[in-house]
Design a protein around this motif. Structure first.
Motif, PDB file in Angstrom:
ATOM      1  N   ALA A  68      49.046  60.547  39.901  1.00  0.00           N
ATOM      2  CA  ALA A  68      48.576  59.481  39.012  1.00  0.00           C
ATOM      3  C   ALA A  68      48.265  60.064  37.640  1.00  0.00           C
ATOM      4  CB  ALA A  68      47.350  58.792  39.598  1.00  0.00           C
ATOM      5  N   PRO A  69      49.283  60.140  36.759  1.00  0.00           N
ATOM      6  CA  PRO A  69      49.040  60.724  35.445  1.00  0.00           C
ATOM      7  C   PRO A  69      48.203  59.845  34.521  1.00  0.00           C
ATOM      8  CG  PRO A  69      51.307  59.932  35.613  1.00  0.00           C
ATOM      9  CD  PRO A  69      50.701  59.780  36.970  1.00  0.00           C
ATOM     10  N   ASP A  70      48.050  58.573  34.878  1.00  0.00           N
ATOM     11  CA  ASP A  70      47.265  57.684  34.028  1.00  0.00           C
ATOM     12  C   ASP A  70      46.367  56.820  34.897  1.00  0.00           C
ATOM     13  OD1 ASP A  70      48.087  55.540  31.164  1.00  0.00           O
ATOM     14  OD2 ASP A  70      46.190  55.929  32.185  1.00  0.00           O
ATOM     15  N   LYS A  71      45.072  57.139  34.854  1.00  0.00           N
ATOM     16  CA  LYS A  71      44.071  56.354  35.583  1.00  0.00           C
ATOM     17  C   LYS A  71      43.153  55.649  34.594  1.00  0.00           C
ATOM     18  CE  LYS A  71      43.736  60.010  39.093  1.00  0.00           C
ATOM     19  NZ  LYS A  71      42.822  60.878  39.843  1.00  0.00           N
ATOM     20  N   SER A  72      43.596  55.556  33.360  1.00  0.00           N
ATOM     21  CA  SER A  72      42.707  55.127  32.283  1.00  0.00           C
ATOM     22  C   SER A  72      42.161  53.720  32.439  1.00  0.00           C
ATOM     23  CB  SER A  72      43.424  55.248  30.936  1.00  0.00           C
ATOM     24  OG  SER A  72      44.554  54.387  30.907  1.00  0.00           O
ATOM     25  N   GLY A  73      42.840  52.885  33.229  1.00  0.00           N
ATOM     26  CA  GLY A  73      42.406  51.506  33.367  1.00  0.00           C
ATOM     27  C   GLY A  73      41.397  51.257  34.461  1.00  0.00           C
ATOM     28  N   LEU A  74      41.132  52.247  35.295  1.00  0.00           N
ATOM     29  CA  LEU A  74      40.147  52.047  36.368  1.00  0.00           C
ATOM     30  C   LEU A  74      38.785  51.785  35.738  1.00  0.00           C
ATOM     31  CD1 LEU A  74      41.183  54.814  38.930  1.00  0.00           C
ATOM     32  CD2 LEU A  74      41.725  52.360  38.980  1.00  0.00           C
ATOM     33  N   PRO A  75      38.152  50.656  36.072  1.00  0.00           N
ATOM     34  CA  PRO A  75      36.947  50.244  35.342  1.00  0.00           C
ATOM     35  C   PRO A  75      35.700  51.061  35.649  1.00  0.00           C
ATOM     36  CG  PRO A  75      37.517  48.626  37.029  1.00  0.00           C
ATOM     37  CD  PRO A  75      38.614  49.622  37.013  1.00  0.00           C
ATOM     38  N   SER A  76      35.645  51.688  36.794  1.00  0.00           N
ATOM     39  CA  SER A  76      34.471  52.495  37.129  1.00  0.00           C
ATOM     40  C   SER A  76      34.829  53.468  38.242  1.00  0.00           C
ATOM     41  CB  SER A  76      33.312  51.595  37.580  1.00  0.00           C
ATOM     42  OG  SER A  76      33.535  51.113  38.894  1.00  0.00           O
ATOM     43  N   ASP A  77      33.895  54.370  38.533  1.00  0.00           N
ATOM     44  CA  ASP A  77      34.178  55.346  39.596  1.00  0.00           C
ATOM     45  C   ASP A  77      34.117  54.716  40.987  1.00  0.00           C
ATOM     46  OD1 ASP A  77      30.917  57.022  39.387  1.00  0.00           O
ATOM     47  OD2 ASP A  77      31.482  54.965  39.898  1.00  0.00           O
ATOM     48  N   ARG A  78      33.824  53.418  41.059  1.00  0.00           N
ATOM     49  CA  ARG A  78      33.901  52.739  42.354  1.00  0.00           C
ATOM     50  C   ARG A  78      35.346  52.450  42.743  1.00  0.00           C
ATOM     51  NH1 ARG A  78      32.531  48.026  42.624  1.00  0.00           N
ATOM     52  NH2 ARG A  78      32.330  47.426  40.416  1.00  0.00           N
TER      53      ARG A  78
ATOM     54  N   GLN B 140      34.850  50.577  46.152  1.00  0.00           N
ATOM     55  CA  GLN B 140      33.621  50.852  46.906  1.00  0.00           C
ATOM     56  C   GLN B 140      32.480  50.017  46.356  1.00  0.00           C
ATOM     57  OE1 GLN B 140      33.658  55.180  46.179  1.00  0.00           O
ATOM     58  NE2 GLN B 140      33.974  55.460  48.376  1.00  0.00           N
ATOM     59  N   ARG B 141      31.571  49.670  47.242  1.00  0.00           N
ATOM     60  CA  ARG B 141      30.343  48.942  46.847  1.00  0.00           C
ATOM     61  C   ARG B 141      30.708  47.783  45.926  1.00  0.00           C
ATOM     62  NH1 ARG B 141      29.916  54.118  45.871  1.00  0.00           N
ATOM     63  NH2 ARG B 141      29.756  53.876  43.604  1.00  0.00           N
ATOM     64  N   THR B 142      31.518  46.894  46.441  1.00  0.00           N
ATOM     65  CA  THR B 142      32.045  45.804  45.613  1.00  0.00           C
ATOM     66  C   THR B 142      30.942  44.996  44.943  1.00  0.00           C
ATOM     67  OG1 THR B 142      32.191  44.437  47.607  1.00  0.00           O
ATOM     68  CG2 THR B 142      34.206  45.530  46.854  1.00  0.00           C
ATOM     69  N   GLN B 143      31.262  44.521  43.756  1.00  0.00           N
ATOM     70  CA  GLN B 143      30.382  43.664  42.971  1.00  0.00           C
ATOM     71  C   GLN B 143      31.085  42.329  42.741  1.00  0.00           C
ATOM     72  OE1 GLN B 143      27.246  44.825  41.954  1.00  0.00           O
ATOM     73  NE2 GLN B 143      27.812  46.554  43.276  1.00  0.00           N
ATOM     74  N   GLN B 144      30.312  41.327  42.388  1.00  0.00           N
ATOM     75  CA  GLN B 144      30.900  40.004  42.182  1.00  0.00           C
ATOM     76  C   GLN B 144      31.931  40.021  41.053  1.00  0.00           C
ATOM     77  OE1 GLN B 144      27.486  37.386  41.796  1.00  0.00           O
ATOM     78  NE2 GLN B 144      27.586  36.866  43.971  1.00  0.00           N
ATOM     79  N   GLU B 145      31.720  40.864  40.046  1.00  0.00           N
ATOM     80  CA  GLU B 145      32.671  40.903  38.941  1.00  0.00           C
ATOM     81  C   GLU B 145      33.995  41.553  39.323  1.00  0.00           C
ATOM     82  OE1 GLU B 145      29.638  42.395  38.808  1.00  0.00           O
ATOM     83  OE2 GLU B 145      29.806  44.449  38.013  1.00  0.00           O
ATOM     84  N   ASP B 146      34.074  42.109  40.540  1.00  0.00           N
ATOM     85  CA  ASP B 146      35.342  42.649  41.019  1.00  0.00           C
ATOM     86  C   ASP B 146      36.273  41.544  41.526  1.00  0.00           C
ATOM     87  OD1 ASP B 146      33.623  45.459  42.601  1.00  0.00           O
ATOM     88  OD2 ASP B 146      34.283  45.186  40.528  1.00  0.00           O
ATOM     89  N   SER B 147      35.744  40.350  41.671  1.00  0.00           N
ATOM     90  CA  SER B 147      36.567  39.229  42.145  1.00  0.00           C
ATOM     91  C   SER B 147      37.711  38.986  41.162  1.00  0.00           C
ATOM     92  CB  SER B 147      35.718  37.959  42.264  1.00  0.00           C
ATOM     93  OG  SER B 147      34.721  38.119  43.253  1.00  0.00           O
ATOM     94  N   ALA B 148      38.923  39.021  41.691  1.00  0.00           N
ATOM     95  CA  ALA B 148      40.121  38.897  40.857  1.00  0.00           C
ATOM     96  C   ALA B 148      41.335  38.952  41.775  1.00  0.00           C
ATOM     97  CB  ALA B 148      40.199  40.036  39.839  1.00  0.00           C
TER      98      ALA B 148
END
Lengths: 112, 114
Positions: B54-64, B80-88
């Motif tokens: 994975a040469p580009d992980k820049s879009g991952l929003p957090s370390d979860r 991991q440890r899903t949050q409501q804002e992960d709904s998509a």
């Protein structure tokens, strides 16, 4: 952040009419693509136009690109009810060919 | 041949739980991508694989968020440890090594975090 912005956000037309959607972007690109999305799920690739091209046709689709204005348009001629979908433009990031940057889309409704 | 497939189609989970989303790309496509699409929005790039790297992980929003790919085929996106804002809707795409700009998308996984 999103580079492409589609206009209008929503469009409602009668079957048989033409539909025109516009896309603007901010940075230099190698190519621009249009995708269709039905029911908020998978995207279908429609057409790709390269930065050195000004116009491209595919069936009832006509795409134009104006790099001086950083804009593109998608024209669907003789629309059908089955064309009802969301349409997105996507540009490459300029420095890479793989990363697509999508606009927020135009929701097209074709009334029978 | 078969297109890109994703599973599950829909996933409902409780806040704080971990989820795994799976993508099976088109056979022979060495490049694989994950995108996220929030309701009424365009797609946001998350991560790009070339082969198993994975040469580009820049879009991952957090370390979860993490993703892996094995056998230059199947990829798994883990939240991991899903949050409501992960709904998509999480969409996977793949492309041929000689035409990366044309990406073929799967039907997506609709994730709802309660």
């Amino acid at each position: 952040s999103q580079q492409g912005e589609e206009d209008p956000q929503a469009l409602s037309i009668q079957e048989g009419e033409n539909a025109t959607m516009n896309c603007s972007y901010k940075t230099s690109i190698n190519n621009l693509q249009w995708y269709r999305q039905n029911s908020g799920r998978g995207l279908v690739h429609l057409i790709l136009i390269r930065s050195n091209e000004r116009e491209k046709h595919s069936g009832r689709l006509r795409v134009t690109l104006d790099t001086s204005k950083k804009s593109s348009s998608l024209l669907i001629t003789a629309s059908r009810a089955a064309d009802t979908a969301s349409y997105f433009c996507a540009t490459d990031a300029g420095d890479s060919s793989y990363k697509l940057i999508f606009g927020s889309g135009t929701r097209l409704l074709v009334r029978p | 041949g078969a297109g890109v497939s994703q599973s599950p189609s829909n996933k409902v989970t409780e806040k704080g739980k971990d989820v795994e989303l799976r993508c099976d790309p088109i056979s022979g496509h060495t490049a694989l991508y994950w995108y996220r699409q929030r309701l009424g929005q365009g797609l946001e790039f998350l991560i790009y694989f070339q082969g198993n790297s994975a040469p580009d992980k820049s879009g991952l929003p957090s370390d979860r968020f993490s993703a892996e790919r094995t056998g230059e085929s199947v990829s798994t996106l883990t939240i991991q440890r899903t949050q409501q804002e992960d709904s998509a809707v999480y969409l996977c795409a793949s492309s041929q090594p000689t035409a990366q700009e044309t990406q073929y998308f799967g039907p997506g996984t609709r994730l709802l975090v309660l």
